[in-house]
Enzyme design. Structure first.
Site, PDB file in Angstrom:
ATOM      1  N   GLY A  55     -13.789   9.038 -16.811  1.00  0.00           N
ATOM      2  CA  GLY A  55     -12.973   9.510 -17.917  1.00  0.00           C
ATOM      3  C   GLY A  55     -11.542   9.015 -17.781  1.00  0.00           C
ATOM      4  N   GLY A  57      -7.274   9.570 -18.434  1.00  0.00           N
ATOM      5  CA  GLY A  57      -6.360  10.676 -18.138  1.00  0.00           C
ATOM      6  C   GLY A  57      -6.061  10.802 -16.666  1.00  0.00           C
ATOM      7  N   HIS A  58      -6.647   9.905 -15.866  1.00  0.00           N
ATOM      8  CA  HIS A  58      -6.423   9.926 -14.418  1.00  0.00           C
ATOM      9  C   HIS A  58      -5.591   8.724 -13.974  1.00  0.00           C
ATOM     10  CE1 HIS A  58      -9.371  13.086 -14.198  1.00  0.00           C
ATOM     11  NE2 HIS A  58     -10.292  12.323 -14.759  1.00  0.00           N
ATOM     12  N   ASP A 111     -21.142  11.156 -15.864  1.00  0.00           N
ATOM     13  CA  ASP A 111     -21.151   9.841 -15.212  1.00  0.00           C
ATOM     14  C   ASP A 111     -22.513   9.562 -14.587  1.00  0.00           C
ATOM     15  OD1 ASP A 111     -18.264   8.980 -15.480  1.00  0.00           O
ATOM     16  OD2 ASP A 111     -18.003  10.929 -14.529  1.00  0.00           O
ATOM     17  N   HIS A 220     -10.117  17.947 -13.254  1.00  0.00           N
ATOM     18  CA  HIS A 220     -10.056  18.319 -14.666  1.00  0.00           C
ATOM     19  C   HIS A 220      -9.665  19.776 -14.799  1.00  0.00           C
ATOM     20  CE1 HIS A 220     -13.100  15.256 -13.815  1.00  0.00           C
ATOM     21  NE2 HIS A 220     -12.499  14.616 -14.802  1.00  0.00           N
TER      22      HIS A 220
END
Ligand SMILES: Nc1ncnc2c1ncn2[C@@H]1O[C@H](COP(=O)(O)OP(=O)(O)O)[C@@H](O)[C@H]1O
Ligand SMILES: Nc1ncnc2c1ncn2[C@@H]1O[C@H](COP(=O)(O)OP(=O)(O)O)[C@@H](O)[C@H]1O
Ligand SMILES: [Mg+2]
Ligand SMILES: [Mg+2]
Ligand SMILES: [Mg+2]
Ligand SMILES: [Mg+2]
Lengths: 333, 213, 333, 213
Positions: A55, A57-58, A111, A220
């Site tokens: 994902g 945002g990291h 994932d 998250h």
């Protein structure tokens, strides 16, 4: 949260576009999939391809680790959401130089499903795909259920070492086994001091009361093992080191690499303050520190907090960790 | 014997997509309580995209479901991409090329979708997932047709069971997915996927029922 | 603000200790002054020494730029407060290899006074000290009063280029002149979306209303030229680029380097979103981008916001910018 | 003629430091309105450190002022380190080795300190800095002694003028330092340095007055 964004639904595409423009010397966008970032050096004929994905945002994870001596291609997901099977599949195709592809990713339901599907699709194309699933986050499951643990910042060591091994011309099975050893030798913990907000959602989806901290928080905002009053940096660092090292149980004299990563909104100086005590705690256990990384290596949007990863080294891992690598988010001479 | 036509069934999928998009905020809100608050965002993105591509086209139900499955699988990612992607792709394959769909084929379709979801997600009833909606819905449909009830009545039974299944998740502790990390803290709220699944099956059943002849 | 700190009065010492532990391969603490960080390669006999210094809280600036091909020694101040004259003086002594020392710092009242005093003290020691004062922040004074402008992220280019020039064995006057050219060729702007808090003060000392932004904000929250409603990233980026380029007035065809830095709490992905439009705007003016840096290069504790710096290049500056450099906060192969 | 002894004068500096430390929060609050809110923190750190080193020692005023100047100059940094550091270092040099301090020497001391501050900071009266306290205070002291008033009366005049000077900064627009970026927005509040300077000069004058003989 005050942000620099356009349409909240386009955050990922806008990010990837700006990223590829900034780092043209090292990366390019796949011509067939705008959610796949590829090293300018890939595919490398006769070399094992190295792929990851996860994902968004990291940042700099995952895209920032695309480069020389690191990852060949990255599948890019929505914010905090697994990339599609198609993107993993396309990343695998971009990375394939005929010697097989290793997919090194983190243990999250989405994932796992998408990589599994991509693996099947790739095998139909005649590309052999080996996988390593990172599960370094000690607070996400007890030691007996290590296979349930999440993958967090230890993934960086897995990529670095897997990438270096592939660079040496090792076989698919060798690269897989070495990357597996790297992640098996990693333990991580996160501590959260403040939540983050998905732009499209507009409010934090978890809370951390002022004056408290979430010990064992996930990337998250997944809850940790306990919420407790926020302590001094020295106490927090000691707790982090202890939780990681107790789980690790390394023989005295072991050489380790240390990674202290911010979660996004914690100032860098605080990470150094943590490192001051972390290092003392590690050395106090009779371990010796070969290398330390401190910075925003694997973040969670603007979450306030930090993670600690300790990697136990042997001669092979040390050589591979020390190898030169150049990627937008990770330079080592 | 009641049947409904495959032709023109694209409208069923469009109505389903509209229902999901309408419930964007609601689904995210539920997910936010024990998950990461993006279920409505993810779902609305996928279904919205599919609806855009269906708009103005006259497609069969099979074609529309296949398109929806492709969008989810190829462009949405996360957990919902593969899970719902599998479900709709399998639905579509089950009815592909068929002129009219009867209760037996509808049941086959449901089962193939369910197997698809289970093959990839390996969750079980009681884990607080969309399967807590899906499994009892399929069972209720089969029980109704097995008991000699009409296709229309079986569709009603399916909807009723789906809603009950969805509500059953309130009392469950999540054992899979993000919410499972919460343990006991996950009890007391609906599961987001179970809720979206009830919307999906409800739309599908309503659309089929309205077209029965 | 939720933080990893011990005693708020010891933030700087704790930071520097943890920093030096993490980066032993590149830096060491001065033996005579715990507020001076020195490159392990310094002093370099017969080479011009390069010194900088400034308040803490901007990490990786200033300490993170100590290393090979960059700065030889850094004077460390309290949070947002100039280092002492003594620390500047000690840094100069550490950097001195007999060929003079250039002190490359930012235009703030405290730094000006302390560097001036340090320069006098050093001259008594027989060390010749040349100074370059960075003043790249376009919104801090009108063009006619350029000497009043603050130094911000353009300092990184000044250090990089000054460090590379010194590395080539240039004379003190040559290094000074080249570093001066680098900063003369830099223009920067900051946009603030959220304030930061000095730990010892405990509350933000300026406010940014939700839904607004401060255009032209300084690195300590100094007010900018206007407060306006927060716009989309594309609009903000366009405004930033325009303000910088209008002040710069570069002939079409000029090659530039671009630096987009976060102020501390803005997630990296948003910086890439800004870069997407910034690059378009720069290219749209007929300029060509030689290199782009995006990251947390010069921060302000946990301030939310970003800065843009544009450096106009000539052949010399390009060669020096491209030279290899290795420091904790800046690696380039 | 009134004089006071250099010996034992360390206590004056200790009292001054205590006064600054007490006003830590207040000085920061004032600085926070138009500066960066750390003036009290910076000042309390320097003066507190100096007080620690003076504690339990019997020092002359010259020695104590020199120590305070060294601490500020060597360990505080910022703008206050060099400015006040210069001021106290110059104060100390002016009275070094003297047994008793009379009004004339006290005036010389003030002037040397003032020159030190001005040589390094290049601010002028009206710029909204500590000079708006310091300059009129020195002038008032000189005017009083020039007008034939006693050392004690001149010290009172100094304190009064310092406080008036401090208050005068409310109506000024900052023309130097951080606050100058605010332009008109800097009007309406005290200047932090002017406020701390009034505390410093007040302590010094009180301590001297109490020791006159
Ligand atoms: N293995 C699985 N099988 C079936 N459903 C699942 C599985 N894992 C998760 N789910 C469903 O997914 C929903 C969450 O979806 P969503 O929020 O879109 O994805 P994410 O958890 O990646 O943020 C849960 O409410 C649950 O119903
Ligand atoms: N050049 C100068 N000359 C005299 N006083 C000054 C000068 N510059 C700043 N000051 C004083 O410094 C004060 C601020 O001190 P402080 O807050 O400790 O430092 P900083 O501005 O570095 O945070 C101002 O209120 C002003 O009185
Ligand atoms: Mg999600
Ligand atoms: Mg979710
Ligand atoms: Mg300050
Ligand atoms: Mg201040």
């Amino acid at each position: 949260m005050q942000r620099f964004i356009n349409d909240p639904d386009n955050v990922v595409d806008d990010t990837v576009r700006g990223f590829v423009k900034a780092h043209r010397d090292l990366v390019r966008l796949s011509e067939t999939n705008r959610r796949v970032v590829v090293s300018t050096a890939a595919p490398r004929q006769g070399r094992v391809g190295v792929v990851t994905g996860g994902g968004s945002g990291h940042e700099p994870a995952f895209i920032g680790y695309t480069g020389k001596g690191l990852v060949d291609a990255v599948a890019v997901g929505e914010l905090f959401s697994s990339p599609t099977a198609k993107s993993f599949h396309d990343a695998i195709k971009e990375a394939s130089g005929g010697a097989g592809v290793v997919c090194l990713y983190g243990n999250y339901a989405g994932d796992n499903m998408n990589v599994k599907m991509a693996q099947k699709l790739s095998q139909k194309d005649g590309i052999e795909v080996a996988v390593v699933v990172a599960n370094d986050d000690v607070c996400s499951a007890p030691p007996e259920e290590r296979e349930k643990r999440r993958g967090v910042a230890g993934e960086i060591f897995m990529w670095k070492i897997g990438g270096a091994k592939a660079n040496e011309g090792a076989s698919l099975e060798e690269v897989r086994a070495t990357a597996q050893k790297a992640i098996d030798n990693c333990r991580s913990i996160g501590v959260g001091l403040g939540p983050c907000t998905l732009p499209a959602v507009g409010h934090p989806n978890f809370q951390i009361e002022a004056g408290t901290m979430e010990v064992g928080i996930g990337h998250h905002g997944e809850p940790g093992i306990r919420v407790e009053p926020l302590k001094t940096a020295a106490e927090v660092a000691r707790d982090m080191a202890r939780i990681v090292l107790d789980d690790h149980a390394l023989p005295s004299g072991t050489e380790v690499a240390v990674l202290v990563s911010g979660l996004g909104a914690t100032p860098l100086n605080e990470l150094y303050i943590l490192n001051d005590t972390i290092e003392a705690e590690i050395v106090g256990r009779g371990l010796s520190i070969h290398r330390t990384y401190v910075g925003n290596y694997f973040t969670s949007l603007e979450m306030v907090g930090a993670t600690l990863t300790v990697l136990a080294l042997d001669d092979e891992l040390k050589r591979l960790l020390d190898a030169e690598a150049h990627a937008p988010g990770f330079h080592q001479a | 014997m009641q049947t409904f036509p495959n032709a023109g069934g694209g409208a069923i999928v469009e109505a389903m997509a509209a229902r999901i998009v309408e419930n964007r905020a609601y689904l995210s809100e539920i997910d936010g309580k024990i998950g990461d608050g993006d279920h409505g965002v993810n779902m609305a993105k996928g279904f919205g995209l599919a609806a855009e591509r269906l708009a103005g086209r006259d497609t069969t139900l099979a074609e529309a479901l296949a398109l929806l499955g492709d969008v989810l699988m190829g462009e949405i990612g996360g957990s919902m991409g593969p899970l719902y992607g599998m479900m709709f792709t399998e639905f579509a394959e089950a009815i592909e090329g068929v002129e009219r769909i009867d209760a037996a084929l509808f049941s086959t379709m449901l089962h193939k979708g369910l197997e698809g979801v289970q093959s990839i997600g390996s969750a079980k009833v009681g884990d607080k997932t969309l399967l807590d909606t899906f499994v009892p819905a399929v069972e209720a449909f089969d029980a109704a047709t097995g008991g000699g009830r009409s296709f229309a009545e079986a569709l009603d039974a399916l909807v009723e069971a789906a809603d009950k299944g969805r509500d059953s998740t309130i009392d469950l502790v999540a054992r899979i997915g993000r919410a499972s990390r919460l343990g006991e803290r996950s009890r007391g709220v609906l599961d987001a996927g179970a809720t979206s699944c009830a919307l999906i099956l409800g739309s599908l059943a309503e659309g089929a029922a309205r077209r029965l002849s």
